[in-house]
Every structure is written in C-alpha cells, then in structure tokens.
Enzyme design. Structure first.
Site, PDB file in Angstrom:
ATOM      1  N   SER A   9      39.632  34.573  32.035  1.00  0.00           N
ATOM      2  CA  SER A   9      39.571  34.514  33.089  1.00  0.00           C
ATOM      3  C   SER A   9      39.320  33.253  33.921  1.00  0.00           C
ATOM      4  O   SER A   9      38.091  33.232  33.465  1.00  0.00           O
ATOM      5  CB  SER A   9      39.040  35.685  33.530  1.00  0.00           C
ATOM      6  OG  SER A   9      38.578  35.961  34.309  1.00  0.00           O
ATOM      7  N   HIS A  34      44.398  32.857  33.092  1.00  0.00           N
ATOM      8  CA  HIS A  34      44.482  34.345  34.195  1.00  0.00           C
ATOM      9  C   HIS A  34      43.324  33.425  35.199  1.00  0.00           C
ATOM     10  O   HIS A  34      42.246  33.481  35.576  1.00  0.00           O
ATOM     11  CB  HIS A  34      43.661  35.296  33.256  1.00  0.00           C
ATOM     12  CG  HIS A  34      43.464  36.548  34.428  1.00  0.00           C
ATOM     13  ND1 HIS A  34      44.368  37.620  34.817  1.00  0.00           N
ATOM     14  CD2 HIS A  34      42.323  37.166  34.862  1.00  0.00           C
ATOM     15  CE1 HIS A  34      44.233  38.775  35.341  1.00  0.00           C
ATOM     16  NE2 HIS A  34      43.017  37.940  36.233  1.00  0.00           N
ATOM     17  N   ASP A  36      42.068  34.095  38.586  1.00  0.00           N
ATOM     18  CA  ASP A  36      42.001  35.094  39.806  1.00  0.00           C
ATOM     19  C   ASP A  36      41.617  34.290  41.148  1.00  0.00           C
ATOM     20  O   ASP A  36      40.547  33.595  41.666  1.00  0.00           O
ATOM     21  CB  ASP A  36      40.131  35.056  38.764  1.00  0.00           C
ATOM     22  CG  ASP A  36      40.350  36.495  38.434  1.00  0.00           C
ATOM     23  OD1 ASP A  36      39.799  36.337  36.879  1.00  0.00           O
ATOM     24  OD2 ASP A  36      41.437  37.277  38.216  1.00  0.00           O
ATOM     25  N   MET A  38      40.596  34.603  44.279  1.00  0.00           N
ATOM     26  CA  MET A  38      39.989  35.565  45.962  1.00  0.00           C
ATOM     27  C   MET A  38      40.064  35.417  46.680  1.00  0.00           C
ATOM     28  O   MET A  38      39.673  33.944  47.564  1.00  0.00           O
ATOM     29  CB  MET A  38      38.783  36.012  45.380  1.00  0.00           C
ATOM     30  CG  MET A  38      38.386  36.422  43.773  1.00  0.00           C
ATOM     31  SD  MET A  38      36.767  36.510  43.523  1.00  0.00           S
ATOM     32  CE  MET A  38      36.862  37.209  41.753  1.00  0.00           C
ATOM     33  N   HIS A  67      46.436  36.541  39.149  1.00  0.00           N
ATOM     34  CA  HIS A  67      45.832  37.385  39.433  1.00  0.00           C
ATOM     35  C   HIS A  67      45.330  36.984  41.126  1.00  0.00           C
ATOM     36  O   HIS A  67      44.357  37.065  41.104  1.00  0.00           O
ATOM     37  CB  HIS A  67      44.735  37.877  38.901  1.00  0.00           C
ATOM     38  CG  HIS A  67      44.263  39.281  39.651  1.00  0.00           C
ATOM     39  ND1 HIS A  67      43.259  39.949  39.084  1.00  0.00           N
ATOM     40  CD2 HIS A  67      44.573  40.623  40.140  1.00  0.00           C
ATOM     41  CE1 HIS A  67      42.831  41.037  39.231  1.00  0.00           C
ATOM     42  NE2 HIS A  67      43.593  41.399  40.180  1.00  0.00           N
ATOM     43  N   MET A  69      44.354  38.090  44.249  1.00  0.00           N
ATOM     44  CA  MET A  69      42.417  39.272  45.010  1.00  0.00           C
ATOM     45  C   MET A  69      42.588  39.554  46.130  1.00  0.00           C
ATOM     46  O   MET A  69      42.073  38.299  46.474  1.00  0.00           O
ATOM     47  CB  MET A  69      42.253  39.716  44.111  1.00  0.00           C
ATOM     48  CG  MET A  69      41.905  40.206  42.886  1.00  0.00           C
ATOM     49  SD  MET A  69      40.428  39.636  41.704  1.00  0.00           S
ATOM     50  CE  MET A  69      40.548  38.299  40.908  1.00  0.00           C
ATOM     51  N   MET A 138      42.380  47.407  36.389  1.00  0.00           N
ATOM     52  CA  MET A 138      41.144  46.862  36.557  1.00  0.00           C
ATOM     53  C   MET A 138      40.132  47.542  36.365  1.00  0.00           C
ATOM     54  O   MET A 138      40.420  48.670  36.072  1.00  0.00           O
ATOM     55  CB  MET A 138      40.615  46.237  38.198  1.00  0.00           C
ATOM     56  CG  MET A 138      41.838  45.711  38.910  1.00  0.00           C
ATOM     57  SD  MET A 138      41.615  44.260  38.137  1.00  0.00           S
ATOM     58  CE  MET A 138      39.934  43.631  38.363  1.00  0.00           C
ATOM     59  N   ASP A 173      41.932  44.499  32.605  1.00  0.00           N
ATOM     60  CA  ASP A 173      40.796  43.089  32.976  1.00  0.00           C
ATOM     61  C   ASP A 173      39.850  43.636  33.593  1.00  0.00           C
ATOM     62  O   ASP A 173      39.363  44.208  35.109  1.00  0.00           O
ATOM     63  CB  ASP A 173      41.785  42.889  34.527  1.00  0.00           C
ATOM     64  CG  ASP A 173      40.797  41.284  34.718  1.00  0.00           C
ATOM     65  OD1 ASP A 173      41.432  40.620  35.964  1.00  0.00           O
ATOM     66  OD2 ASP A 173      40.288  41.157  34.761  1.00  0.00           O
TER      67      ASP A 173
HETATM   68  C1  DX5 Z   1      36.981  40.484  38.468  1.00  0.00           C
HETATM   69  C2  DX5 Z   1      38.511  39.614  37.716  1.00  0.00           C
HETATM   70  C3  DX5 Z   1      38.434  39.547  36.104  1.00  0.00           C
HETATM   71  C4  DX5 Z   1      37.185  39.153  35.957  1.00  0.00           C
HETATM   72  C5  DX5 Z   1      36.995  39.076  34.552  1.00  0.00           C
HETATM   73  O1  DX5 Z   1      37.820  40.444  40.199  1.00  0.00           O
HETATM   74  O2  DX5 Z   1      39.782  40.367  37.963  1.00  0.00           O
HETATM   75  O3  DX5 Z   1      39.355  38.679  36.035  1.00  0.00           O
HETATM   76  O4  DX5 Z   1      37.148  37.483  36.195  1.00  0.00           O
HETATM   77  O5  DX5 Z   1      35.620  38.645  34.515  1.00  0.00           O
HETATM   78  P1  DX5 Z   1      35.511  39.917  33.207  1.00  0.00           P
HETATM   79  O6  DX5 Z   1      35.835  39.367  31.893  1.00  0.00           O
HETATM   80  O7  DX5 Z   1      34.001  39.464  32.820  1.00  0.00           O
HETATM   81  O8  DX5 Z   1      34.525  40.884  33.707  1.00  0.00           O
HETATM   82 ZN    ZN Z   2      41.822  39.126  36.910  1.00  0.00          ZN
END
Ligand code: DX5
Ligand code: ZN
Length: 217
Positions: A9, A34, A36, A38, A67, A69, A138, A173
């Site tokens: 991630s 992956h 992330d 946001m 991903h 978000m 999640m 995840d």
């Molecule tokens: C959270 C993300 C995850 C997170 C995973 O919103 O979607 O991908 O970064 O990180 P760990 O493995 O540290 O929980």
């Molecule tokens: Zn993620």
C-alpha cells in the site's frame, strides 16, 4: 495462478524517494502497487492524485491498483485510466450508480472494483458483484495506515467469498501482517494489501516473502 498476491500500500512509503521505493518493492517480489488515493472529504486524510501515478507509471511494469477513497469518483476515474491504472476500485459508499461506473471501467480495459468499508453490510454490494473484477474488503476504517485489524473482517471475508465467482479477486486491506494474513487467506482472501507490515520493516524482501509464505500456508 493462485499464489498469494501481496500488494504494498503506497501510503507509508518514502515519497521523497519514490522511484527507489518502487525498485526495492519490485526487487522484493511485489508485482502489484496499491495506490491509496484520499481526497480529504470521503476520508479525513489527503494523499495524492492521478498526477503522481501518471508520473511513476513509466518507471515500472508492475500492476497499478488504484484504491479511490474519494467522493464523486465518477468525475475522476478517467484521470486514473489515463494515468495507466490496471485496476480501479471505488467505494460503494461514494457512488450512487455502481453499474455505470463499473461498466465504464470495464469498457476502458481496466479491472473494475468495489471497496466496502467495515461498517457497510455486504448486501450493499450484492447486486453489483457480478460486474466486479475485484472486491476490496476494508479491515480498517479507510483513511490511514497503521491501524489494527478489525477481527470481524474474517467472517465478512467468508461471507463475501460465498457471494462471488471464483475468478473474482477478493482483496483484504488494512492491518494485514504476519499475525493476521493467514487467517484472512483461510477465510478466502487471495489478494493482500499491506502497508505498515512492509514499510515499517527495514528489509522489504524479507517482509514480502514472509507474508507470502504465511498467506500460502
Ligand atoms: C487505508 C488504506 C490501506 C492502508 C493499509 O485507508 O486503504 O491500504 O494504507 O495500511 P496498513 O497495512 O498499515 O493497515
Ligand atoms: Zn487501500
């Protein structure tokens, strides 16, 4: 192949040395990154957008799994398609018309995915599962890395597994580490997003291979 997929991630990575990080992750045996994304609205954190993914796309042939978000993902998915993402996952909580967005992704040659937050019941995605190439469950509240694995996710994985076809990716995840990954694999997950359990380790190769071994056990 049904060998476990470990997808680092890209949230707790060293963004000041992103090219190097990507090289290290590739050398460590990771085949997927992956991303992330946001927006500071759908989740209370801001990370990065399509521009960053577009800039690093030429650096590697690794699979890019975005991903999103973000709120109103339908407004932005073309940016992620153009940036070179291989799969794009939007949150069921953020879309009013999943069918439209999943169809658009599919027609654009991108693996379409739906992500489900911990508090969202599986029935919210049930009508759309046959339109997904990947489903992202999640096991932490979206927004931050380094949170603890939510134990009830195990039952949710089992339930989701019974609802999807065998060729649909079931990705888990959040809080995936050496002490949680085997149970999630046993419950039916075949794609493991990992942040802290890789980036908090000095050596990415050891982290990735130990996680893969546990997932395959
Ligand atoms: C959270 C993300 C995850 C997170 C995973 O919103 O979607 O991908 O970064 O990180 P760990 O493995 O540290 O929980
Ligand atoms: Zn993620």
């Amino acid at each position: 192949s049904n060998s476990p997929v470990i997808a680092p991630s890209m949230l707790k990575c060293d963004f000041g040395n992103l090219h190097r990080e990507i090289e290290l992750l590739q050398a460590a045996g990771a085949h997927v990154l992956h991303w992330d994304v946001m927006d500071g609205h759908f989740v209370p954190n801001l990370s990065y957008g399509a521009l960053l993914i577009e800039r690093v796309r030429p650096l590697t042939s690794m699979v890019f799994d975005a991903h999103l978000m973000i709120s109103h993902p339908e407004k932005y998915i073309d940016d992620y398609i153009k940036a070179g993402c291989d799969s794009i996952t939007v949150h069921i909580e953020a879309v009013s018309d999943p069918t439209e967005i999943l169809k658009h992704l599919n027609q654009s040659g991108v693996l379409p995915g739906l992500a489900i937050s911990p508090k969202t019941p599986l029935k919210a995605v049930e009508p759309y599962l046959d339109q997904c190439g990947t489903v992202l469950l999640m096991s932490v509240e979206p927004g931050f890395g380094g949170q603890s694995f939510i134990e009830s996710s195990i039952q949710k994985i089992k339930q989701l597994k019974s609802m999807i076809s065998s060729d649909t990716i079931l990705s888990i995840d959040g809080g995936i580490a050496l002490d949680t990954i085997a149970e999630t694999a046993g419950a039916g997950a075949n794609y493991f997003v990992v942040g802290s359990a890789i980036f908090d380790q000095a050596d990415y190769s050891t982290a990735v291979s130990e996680l893969a071994a546990k997932a395959g056990s």
